[in-house]
Design an enzyme around this catalytic site. Structure first.
Site, PDB file in Angstrom:
ATOM      1  N   HIS A  47      -0.851  13.629  12.335  1.00 48.04           N
ATOM      2  CA  HIS A  47      -0.466  12.703  11.250  1.00 48.04           C
ATOM      3  C   HIS A  47       0.004  11.338  11.802  1.00 48.04           C
ATOM      4  O   HIS A  47       1.162  10.946  11.612  1.00 48.04           O
ATOM      5  CB  HIS A  47       0.634  13.334  10.365  1.00 48.04           C
ATOM      6  CG  HIS A  47       0.653  12.752   8.979  1.00 48.04           C
ATOM      7  ND1 HIS A  47       1.026  13.470   7.873  1.00 48.04           N
ATOM      8  CD2 HIS A  47       0.361  11.502   8.522  1.00 48.04           C
ATOM      9  CE1 HIS A  47       0.971  12.700   6.799  1.00 48.04           C
ATOM     10  NE2 HIS A  47       0.560  11.496   7.162  1.00 48.04           N
ATOM     11  N   ILE A  48      -0.930  10.640  12.453  1.00 54.70           N
ATOM     12  CA  ILE A  48      -0.564   9.360  13.086  1.00 54.70           C
ATOM     13  C   ILE A  48      -1.212   8.158  12.398  1.00 54.70           C
ATOM     14  O   ILE A  48      -1.271   7.077  12.966  1.00 54.70           O
ATOM     15  CB  ILE A  48      -0.912   9.347  14.595  1.00 54.70           C
ATOM     16  CG1 ILE A  48      -2.411   9.575  14.830  1.00 54.70           C
ATOM     17  CG2 ILE A  48      -0.081  10.373  15.354  1.00 54.70           C
ATOM     18  CD1 ILE A  48      -2.863   9.250  16.247  1.00 54.70           C
ATOM     19  N   GLY A  49      -1.700   8.356  11.170  1.00 49.80           N
ATOM     20  CA  GLY A  49      -2.408   7.272  10.463  1.00 49.80           C
ATOM     21  C   GLY A  49      -1.684   5.935  10.522  1.00 49.80           C
ATOM     22  O   GLY A  49      -2.279   4.901  10.808  1.00 49.80           O
ATOM     23  N   THR A 105      -7.479  11.754   6.082  1.00 48.96           N
ATOM     24  CA  THR A 105      -6.275  11.029   6.515  1.00 48.96           C
ATOM     25  C   THR A 105      -5.340  10.858   5.312  1.00 48.96           C
ATOM     26  O   THR A 105      -4.449  10.014   5.349  1.00 48.96           O
ATOM     27  CB  THR A 105      -6.633   9.632   7.080  1.00 48.96           C
ATOM     28  OG1 THR A 105      -7.445   8.945   6.126  1.00 48.96           O
ATOM     29  CG2 THR A 105      -7.360   9.712   8.396  1.00 48.96           C
ATOM     30  N   SER A 106      -5.571  11.640   4.238  1.00 51.68           N
ATOM     31  CA  SER A 106      -4.729  11.464   3.038  1.00 51.68           C
ATOM     32  C   SER A 106      -3.588  12.471   3.049  1.00 51.68           C
ATOM     33  O   SER A 106      -2.526  12.199   3.633  1.00 51.68           O
ATOM     34  CB  SER A 106      -5.583  11.563   1.769  1.00 51.68           C
ATOM     35  OG  SER A 106      -6.174  12.839   1.642  1.00 51.68           O
ATOM     36  N   ARG A 107      -3.797  13.623   2.472  1.00 51.91           N
ATOM     37  CA  ARG A 107      -2.809  14.697   2.546  1.00 51.91           C
ATOM     38  C   ARG A 107      -3.561  16.006   2.748  1.00 51.91           C
ATOM     39  O   ARG A 107      -4.612  16.233   2.119  1.00 51.91           O
ATOM     40  CB  ARG A 107      -1.984  14.784   1.253  1.00 51.91           C
ATOM     41  CG  ARG A 107      -0.940  13.695   1.096  1.00 51.91           C
ATOM     42  CD  ARG A 107       0.195  13.825   2.121  1.00 51.91           C
ATOM     43  NE  ARG A 107       1.221  12.814   1.946  1.00 51.91           N
ATOM     44  CZ  ARG A 107       1.285  11.652   2.595  1.00 51.91           C
ATOM     45  NH1 ARG A 107       0.350  11.329   3.484  1.00 51.91           N
ATOM     46  NH2 ARG A 107       2.285  10.825   2.380  1.00 51.91           N
ATOM     47  N   ARG A 121     -11.282   8.035  -9.515  1.00 49.32           N
ATOM     48  CA  ARG A 121     -10.924   8.369 -10.909  1.00 49.32           C
ATOM     49  C   ARG A 121     -11.588   7.379 -11.857  1.00 49.32           C
ATOM     50  O   ARG A 121     -12.137   7.723 -12.873  1.00 49.32           O
ATOM     51  CB  ARG A 121      -9.409   8.265 -11.082  1.00 49.32           C
ATOM     52  CG  ARG A 121      -8.684   9.559 -10.879  1.00 49.32           C
ATOM     53  CD  ARG A 121      -7.221   9.325 -10.938  1.00 49.32           C
ATOM     54  NE  ARG A 121      -6.856   8.223 -10.030  1.00 49.32           N
ATOM     55  CZ  ARG A 121      -5.639   7.712  -9.936  1.00 49.32           C
ATOM     56  NH1 ARG A 121      -4.667   8.179 -10.660  1.00 49.32           N
ATOM     57  NH2 ARG A 121      -5.376   6.724  -9.095  1.00 49.32           N
ATOM     58  N   GLU A 134       1.876  21.177   7.130  1.00 52.42           N
ATOM     59  CA  GLU A 134       2.416  20.467   8.298  1.00 52.42           C
ATOM     60  C   GLU A 134       3.841  20.870   8.577  1.00 52.42           C
ATOM     61  O   GLU A 134       4.606  21.034   7.620  1.00 52.42           O
ATOM     62  CB  GLU A 134       2.374  18.950   8.038  1.00 52.42           C
ATOM     63  CG  GLU A 134       1.010  18.393   8.216  1.00 52.42           C
ATOM     64  CD  GLU A 134       0.932  16.903   7.881  1.00 52.42           C
ATOM     65  OE1 GLU A 134       1.933  16.182   8.018  1.00 52.42           O
ATOM     66  OE2 GLU A 134      -0.146  16.481   7.486  1.00 52.42           O
ATOM     67  N   GLY A 137      -9.303   3.272  -3.027  1.00 52.85           N
ATOM     68  CA  GLY A 137      -8.138   2.396  -3.215  1.00 52.85           C
ATOM     69  C   GLY A 137      -8.027   1.493  -2.002  1.00 52.85           C
ATOM     70  O   GLY A 137      -9.025   1.196  -1.338  1.00 52.85           O
ATOM     71  N   ARG A 138      -6.784   1.104  -1.685  1.00 49.03           N
ATOM     72  CA  ARG A 138      -6.595   0.144  -0.588  1.00 49.03           C
ATOM     73  C   ARG A 138      -7.143   0.679   0.733  1.00 49.03           C
ATOM     74  O   ARG A 138      -7.892  -0.001   1.434  1.00 49.03           O
ATOM     75  CB  ARG A 138      -5.109  -0.169  -0.425  1.00 49.03           C
ATOM     76  CG  ARG A 138      -4.591  -1.151  -1.453  1.00 49.03           C
ATOM     77  CD  ARG A 138      -3.140  -1.479  -1.188  1.00 49.03           C
ATOM     78  NE  ARG A 138      -2.292  -0.387  -1.567  1.00 49.03           N
ATOM     79  CZ  ARG A 138      -1.464  -0.401  -2.609  1.00 49.03           C
ATOM     80  NH1 ARG A 138      -1.366  -1.466  -3.358  1.00 49.03           N
ATOM     81  NH2 ARG A 138      -0.730   0.644  -2.891  1.00 49.03           N
TER      82      ARG A 138
HETATM   83  C1  DGY Z   1       2.033   7.668   4.123  1.00 52.01           C
HETATM   84  O1  DGY Z   1       2.697   6.630   4.178  1.00 52.01           O
HETATM   85  O2  DGY Z   1       1.887   8.287   3.078  1.00 52.01           O
HETATM   86  C2  DGY Z   1       1.403   8.112   5.384  1.00 52.01           C
HETATM   87  O3  DGY Z   1       0.870   9.376   5.313  1.00 52.01           O
HETATM   88  C3  DGY Z   1       2.390   7.991   6.530  1.00 52.01           C
HETATM   89  O4  DGY Z   1       1.641   7.751   7.656  1.00 52.01           O
END
Ligand code: DGY
Length: 319
Positions: free
Chosen positions: A285-287, A236-238, A176, A267, A154-155
């Site tokens: 979680h600093i994405g 970096t997703s969940r 998907r 978390e 995705g983005r």
């Molecule tokens: C989100 O926006 O879902 C990110 O995980 C926050 O950094």
């Protein structure tokens, strides 16, 4: 309009709300539990929530006569029971696009630091253990020519793909649905329909899918076994997209090469084994943690609330 922002966000956006609404700002972590949110939902017209706030069916039921919007300060909405929001006709908004580049930067930085062992090397130096150039010290994976598998193009996945191409990586992806041919061509990304066929083919795997029932533990013990033993896994997703205990086992056994994680299954708890396993880089979680992204996330969430106040349809609705 009575608005609760569950914990402090960037000042300028709080000010905007303060000037136009009756604003309450919670303390850090105060609304990370269902009970506090149930109480709030029946008192406020709008909640500006964090991804750590469990906006459950019970919370939404408590708000069904009062609550006019839940504006989530995140692009991910897995903390909100969207089905319940639909049932109680409570609109929910999120903050897409504005954190795409910042999150892709953190994904790339995790890839670089795990592949080139920079965190480990730096802490050895700080511990006074740099004893001169070592011919066989800290040997890592060279990104140039390596294969990056992206799950969820995705983005954010696409923003990472552009950066990885600049590093000379080859891009494979699983989604998907296959993305448009034109975009695929621009990114020079090869679609692999079956995730189980993608895994053995990658040197680095980076996860960018939303957390849903289908993606919970998408990467489990069986799938970890499909990765080559030098492969690095980046998330970096969940957190719950990976079975964290299975990941610890794989790292301990050396059946994968390393992990770079910005998100965790429970978390803010971190699976203790992860803290001890070699070649892992762990971030809190600093994405999206740049001034630019966080300001823009605040702007979108506040705009959504102010639209409701003006009886307008808010932008970025997910229900
Ligand atoms: C989100 O926006 O879902 C990110 O995980 C926050 O950094």
């Amino acid at each position: 309009m009575k608005v609760l922002v569950t914990e402090p966000i960037i000042d300028s956006e709080l000010q905007r709300l303060d000037e136009q609404t009756q604003l309450t700002v919670g303390q850090r972590g105060e609304f990370n539990c269902e009970d506090a949110l149930i109480e709030a939902a029946s008192h406020y017209d709008a909640l500006l929530t964090m991804l750590s706030n469990p906006v459950t069916r019970k919370v939404l039921r408590a708000g069904k006569n009062q609550l006019k919007i839940v504006a989530n300060y995140a692009v991910g909405t897995n903390n909100i029971d969207l089905e319940a929001a639909r049932d109680f006709a409570i609109p929910v908004s999120n903050t897409p696009e504005v954190l795409t580049e910042s999150t892709a930067e953190i994904a790339l930085s995790l890839i670089l630091s795990v592949a080139r062992k920079t965190t480990e090397a730096e802490s050895r130096l700080r511990d006074g253990e740099f004893r001169g150039w070592e011919p066989t010290g800290f040997l890592g994976l060279e990104l140039h020519g390596a294969r990056l598998g992206i799950v969820g193009l995705g983005r954010i996945g696409q923003a990472l793909a552009k950066r990885a191409r600049a590093c000379g990586m080859e891009i494979l992806y699983h989604n998907r649905r296959r993305i448009e041919m034109e975009t695929e061509k621009q990114l020079n990304a090869h679609y692999v329909e079956n995730l189980d066929q993608l895994l053995p083919a990658v040197d680095v795997l980076s996860l960018h899918c939303p957390l849903t029932e289908k993606t919970h533990h998408l990467i489990d013990a069986e799938r970890l076994k499909l990765l080559p033993d030098h492969a690095l896994i980046i998330n970096t997703s969940r957190g719950p997209v990976i079975d964290e205990k299975a990941l610890v086992d794989a790292l301990r056994q050396g059946s994968i090469g390393g992990a770079g994680l910005d998100v965790f299954e429970n978390e803010p708890k971190v699976e203790p084994g992860l803290l001890e396993t070699p070649n892992t880089v762990l971030l809190p979680h600093i994405g999206s943690a740049t001034y630019k992204s966080r300001r823009a996330m605040g702007r979108l969430a506040v705009n959504a609330i102010l639209s409701v106040q003006k009886n307008q349809t808010p932008g970025n609705l997910v229900t």
